[in-house]
Design an enzyme around this catalytic site. Structure first.
Site, PDB file in Angstrom:
ATOM      1  N   ASP A  78       0.835  -1.212   0.000  1.00  0.00           N
ATOM      2  CA  ASP A  78       0.000   0.000   0.000  1.00  0.00           C
ATOM      3  C   ASP A  78       0.866   1.257   0.000  1.00  0.00           C
ATOM      4  O   ASP A  78       1.812   1.367   0.791  1.00  0.00           O
ATOM      5  CB  ASP A  78      -0.871   0.048   1.251  1.00  0.00           C
ATOM      6  CG  ASP A  78      -1.739  -1.194   1.448  1.00  0.00           C
ATOM      7  OD1 ASP A  78      -1.288  -2.302   1.112  1.00  0.00           O
ATOM      8  OD2 ASP A  78      -2.856  -1.037   1.964  1.00  0.00           O
ATOM      9  N   HIS A  80      -1.120   4.407  -0.598  1.00  0.00           N
ATOM     10  CA  HIS A  80      -2.179   5.238  -0.016  1.00  0.00           C
ATOM     11  C   HIS A  80      -1.960   6.747  -0.120  1.00  0.00           C
ATOM     12  O   HIS A  80      -2.004   7.461   0.879  1.00  0.00           O
ATOM     13  CB  HIS A  80      -2.375   4.867   1.449  1.00  0.00           C
ATOM     14  CG  HIS A  80      -3.358   3.751   1.662  1.00  0.00           C
ATOM     15  ND1 HIS A  80      -4.638   3.771   1.159  1.00  0.00           N
ATOM     16  CD2 HIS A  80      -3.244   2.570   2.325  1.00  0.00           C
ATOM     17  CE1 HIS A  80      -5.278   2.669   1.501  1.00  0.00           C
ATOM     18  NE2 HIS A  80      -4.440   1.901   2.202  1.00  0.00           N
ATOM     19  N   ASP A 107      -4.107  -0.487  -3.346  1.00  0.00           N
ATOM     20  CA  ASP A 107      -4.269   0.632  -2.414  1.00  0.00           C
ATOM     21  C   ASP A 107      -3.273   1.745  -2.699  1.00  0.00           C
ATOM     22  O   ASP A 107      -2.494   2.167  -1.845  1.00  0.00           O
ATOM     23  CB  ASP A 107      -4.190   0.151  -0.961  1.00  0.00           C
ATOM     24  CG  ASP A 107      -5.485  -0.511  -0.499  1.00  0.00           C
ATOM     25  OD1 ASP A 107      -6.324  -0.842  -1.358  1.00  0.00           O
ATOM     26  OD2 ASP A 107      -5.656  -0.698   0.719  1.00  0.00           O
ATOM     27  N   ASP A 110      -6.594   6.927  -1.614  1.00  0.00           N
ATOM     28  CA  ASP A 110      -7.319   7.093  -0.349  1.00  0.00           C
ATOM     29  C   ASP A 110      -6.348   7.305   0.804  1.00  0.00           C
ATOM     30  O   ASP A 110      -5.163   7.017   0.722  1.00  0.00           O
ATOM     31  CB  ASP A 110      -8.239   5.909  -0.044  1.00  0.00           C
ATOM     32  CG  ASP A 110      -9.523   5.920  -0.869  1.00  0.00           C
ATOM     33  OD1 ASP A 110      -9.912   6.999  -1.349  1.00  0.00           O
ATOM     34  OD2 ASP A 110     -10.131   4.838  -1.027  1.00  0.00           O
ATOM     35  N   ARG A 111      -6.904   7.816   1.914  1.00  0.00           N
ATOM     36  CA  ARG A 111      -6.148   8.135   3.134  1.00  0.00           C
ATOM     37  C   ARG A 111      -5.220   9.338   2.927  1.00  0.00           C
ATOM     38  O   ARG A 111      -5.517  10.419   3.369  1.00  0.00           O
ATOM     39  CB  ARG A 111      -5.317   6.932   3.611  1.00  0.00           C
ATOM     40  CG  ARG A 111      -6.080   5.635   3.782  1.00  0.00           C
ATOM     41  CD  ARG A 111      -6.988   5.668   4.974  1.00  0.00           C
ATOM     42  NE  ARG A 111      -7.401   4.311   5.329  1.00  0.00           N
ATOM     43  CZ  ARG A 111      -8.289   4.042   6.275  1.00  0.00           C
ATOM     44  NH1 ARG A 111      -8.852   5.013   6.949  1.00  0.00           N
ATOM     45  NH2 ARG A 111      -8.628   2.793   6.541  1.00  0.00           N
ATOM     46  N   ASN A 139      -8.449  -3.136  -2.406  1.00  0.00           N
ATOM     47  CA  ASN A 139      -9.836  -2.873  -2.008  1.00  0.00           C
ATOM     48  C   ASN A 139     -10.158  -1.382  -2.034  1.00  0.00           C
ATOM     49  O   ASN A 139     -11.340  -1.006  -2.058  1.00  0.00           O
ATOM     50  CB  ASN A 139     -10.125  -3.453  -0.616  1.00  0.00           C
ATOM     51  CG  ASN A 139      -9.342  -2.782   0.482  1.00  0.00           C
ATOM     52  OD1 ASN A 139      -8.106  -2.792   0.474  1.00  0.00           O
ATOM     53  ND2 ASN A 139     -10.029  -2.204   1.453  1.00  0.00           N
ATOM     54  N   HIS A 140      -9.144  -0.512  -2.075  1.00  0.00           N
ATOM     55  CA  HIS A 140      -9.406   0.928  -2.156  1.00  0.00           C
ATOM     56  C   HIS A 140      -9.476   1.437  -3.594  1.00  0.00           C
ATOM     57  O   HIS A 140      -9.753   2.626  -3.792  1.00  0.00           O
ATOM     58  CB  HIS A 140      -8.365   1.715  -1.355  1.00  0.00           C
ATOM     59  CG  HIS A 140      -8.705   1.793   0.097  1.00  0.00           C
ATOM     60  ND1 HIS A 140      -9.410   2.833   0.654  1.00  0.00           N
ATOM     61  CD2 HIS A 140      -8.467   0.917   1.110  1.00  0.00           C
ATOM     62  CE1 HIS A 140      -9.566   2.618   1.946  1.00  0.00           C
ATOM     63  NE2 HIS A 140      -9.005   1.454   2.246  1.00  0.00           N
ATOM     64  N   HIS A 188      -3.573  -8.371  -3.286  1.00  0.00           N
ATOM     65  CA  HIS A 188      -3.646  -7.316  -2.274  1.00  0.00           C
ATOM     66  C   HIS A 188      -4.058  -7.848  -0.911  1.00  0.00           C
ATOM     67  O   HIS A 188      -3.395  -7.600   0.102  1.00  0.00           O
ATOM     68  CB  HIS A 188      -4.611  -6.216  -2.716  1.00  0.00           C
ATOM     69  CG  HIS A 188      -4.740  -5.138  -1.681  1.00  0.00           C
ATOM     70  ND1 HIS A 188      -3.736  -4.249  -1.412  1.00  0.00           N
ATOM     71  CD2 HIS A 188      -5.746  -4.838  -0.804  1.00  0.00           C
ATOM     72  CE1 HIS A 188      -4.097  -3.444  -0.436  1.00  0.00           C
ATOM     73  NE2 HIS A 188      -5.314  -3.777  -0.047  1.00  0.00           N
ATOM     74  N   ARG A 236     -13.088  -7.322   9.193  1.00  0.00           N
ATOM     75  CA  ARG A 236     -13.444  -6.165   8.368  1.00  0.00           C
ATOM     76  C   ARG A 236     -14.917  -6.184   7.957  1.00  0.00           C
ATOM     77  O   ARG A 236     -15.424  -5.201   7.419  1.00  0.00           O
ATOM     78  CB  ARG A 236     -12.580  -6.138   7.106  1.00  0.00           C
ATOM     79  CG  ARG A 236     -11.091  -6.065   7.362  1.00  0.00           C
ATOM     80  CD  ARG A 236     -10.313  -6.216   6.064  1.00  0.00           C
ATOM     81  NE  ARG A 236      -8.879  -6.324   6.258  1.00  0.00           N
ATOM     82  CZ  ARG A 236      -8.033  -5.290   6.287  1.00  0.00           C
ATOM     83  NH1 ARG A 236      -8.495  -4.068   6.147  1.00  0.00           N
ATOM     84  NH2 ARG A 236      -6.749  -5.484   6.461  1.00  0.00           N
ATOM     85  N   HIS A 263      -2.334  -4.794   2.418  1.00  0.00           N
ATOM     86  CA  HIS A 263      -3.660  -4.642   3.017  1.00  0.00           C
ATOM     87  C   HIS A 263      -3.664  -4.329   4.512  1.00  0.00           C
ATOM     88  O   HIS A 263      -4.689  -3.974   5.062  1.00  0.00           O
ATOM     89  CB  HIS A 263      -4.444  -5.934   2.750  1.00  0.00           C
ATOM     90  CG  HIS A 263      -5.933  -5.874   2.925  1.00  0.00           C
ATOM     91  ND1 HIS A 263      -6.698  -4.784   2.587  1.00  0.00           N
ATOM     92  CD2 HIS A 263      -6.805  -6.819   3.393  1.00  0.00           C
ATOM     93  CE1 HIS A 263      -7.969  -5.066   2.814  1.00  0.00           C
ATOM     94  NE2 HIS A 263      -8.057  -6.286   3.310  1.00  0.00           N
TER      95      HIS A 263
END
Length: 334
Positions: A78, A80, A107, A110-111, A139-140, A188, A236, A263
């Site tokens: 990730d 991010h 990923d 995001d964030r 997943n993002h 991921h 999750r 992840h």
């Protein structure tokens, strides 16, 4: 630097343009919307044409920037939206090229509040030379996550709704997993708890959609390892956690030696589990400016044994993580 539409095709985008764009982003400037639209349309067409499972070979030649090292593939977890940490990875490890290929394991966005810069950089390199960088969906890279965790707001602030929709289309066609050197499986989240899943099942996954709640696609994007055998409902709320026995059976029946996934933030940037058969790699140091974790990446040479490099975060402009998010959400849940 002006470009023709025809240059926004795989293998035709000049390296000089990619490097100039990266410098532009570093100075908190954007490239023009017309270039972004051409880039995304071309990438959507490219990804639509390839398999859901990427096959990556170890290069035969060492990296041009460091000819004393063994030929290798670099796997990152990730990132991010932490653009300045991505620049640091390239500073440490060299820019992407056919002799210095990267796999970024989902990923990307995001964030962090420089997600546009991160994903545009990756896609620009992809059009420069498809063999220099590989991207797998996380997943993002999905509509629901982007709405909550910042990417939608960031794209609509920096560009507009149309560009955001093009990003979603590209995300929907990204490959879902990769195999390095016919031996190392990279996804991921991880693997399915279905004991019959083969690599061909992954190759056949229909893309161009948002992940169904229960599906092999969702398993690859969302699953997590657990230390004890068997499977459990995921903490999750999506998918399952898989034990060391499930990892071992998946690798054995598919002729593989190792699972690499991302992840999850890890204090040291990576964690080895399942008797050495599962590695989590995470490449966003000091995640969300709060976690204090290291980042890491992995080199795989012809031996296909993992070689880890850890790094710490670097300064970035004073734009806080989640600055464009619709709601803060939990830092750890998704």
């Amino acid at each position: 630097m002006e470009l023709e539409t025809s240059q926004f095709e795989p293998g035709k985008l000049p390296r000089e343009f990619v490097l100039a764009a990266m410098d532009h982003f570093k100075d908190q400037k954007l490239i023009h919307k017309r270039y972004v639209a051409r880039l995304l349309l071309s990438c959507r067409k490219y990804y639509e044409s390839i398999s859901s499972l990427t096959e990556i070979n170890i290069p035969t030649d060492p990296p041009e920037h460091d000819p004393t090292t063994e030929p290798r593939v670099t796997v990152c977890g990730d990132t991010h939206g932490q653009y300045y940490d991505v620049l640091n990875i390239f500073e440490m490890n060299g820019h992407p090229s056919a002799t210095n290929p990267y796999l970024f394991n989902g990923d990307f966005v995001d964030r962090g509040s420089f997600s546009v810069e991160v994903i545009l950089t990756y896609l620009l390199w992809k059009l420069h030379d498809p063999a220099c960088i590989y991207l797998s969906r996380g997943n993002h890279e999905t509509k629901n996550m982007n709405k909550i965790y910042g990417f939608e707001g960031e794209v609509k602030t920096k560009y507009d709704d149309q560009i955001f929709e093009l990003f979603l289309e590209v995300f929907s066609y990204l490959p879902l997993a990769a195999v390095i050197g016919k031996s190392v499986f990279v996804a991921h989240g991880g693997i399915s708890t279905n004991e019959k899943v083969m690599l061909d099942d992954i190759r056949k996954i229909k893309r161009g959609i948002e992940p169904p709640e229960t599906s092999l696609m969702s398993d690859l994007l969302w699953s997590d390892p657990q230390p004890f055998p068997g499977k459990s409902p995921s903490k999750r709320g999506v998918g399952f956690a898989f034990g060391p026995d499930i990892t071992e059976h998946f690798l054995e029946r598919n002729g593989l030696s190792l699972l690499v996934r991302s992840h999850e933030v890890k204090e040291d940037g990576y964690l080895i589990e399942h008797g050495g058969k599962t590695i989590t790699i995470f490449s966003a140091p000091n995640y969300c400016d709060t976690m204090g974790n290291k980042g890491a990446f992995i080199h795989f040479d012809k031996t296909l044994k993992p070689n880890f490099t850890q790094f710490t975060s670097v300064p970035h402009p004073d734009v806080k993580p989640m600055a464009y998010s619709a709601g803060m959400g939990g830092l750890f849940g998704l």
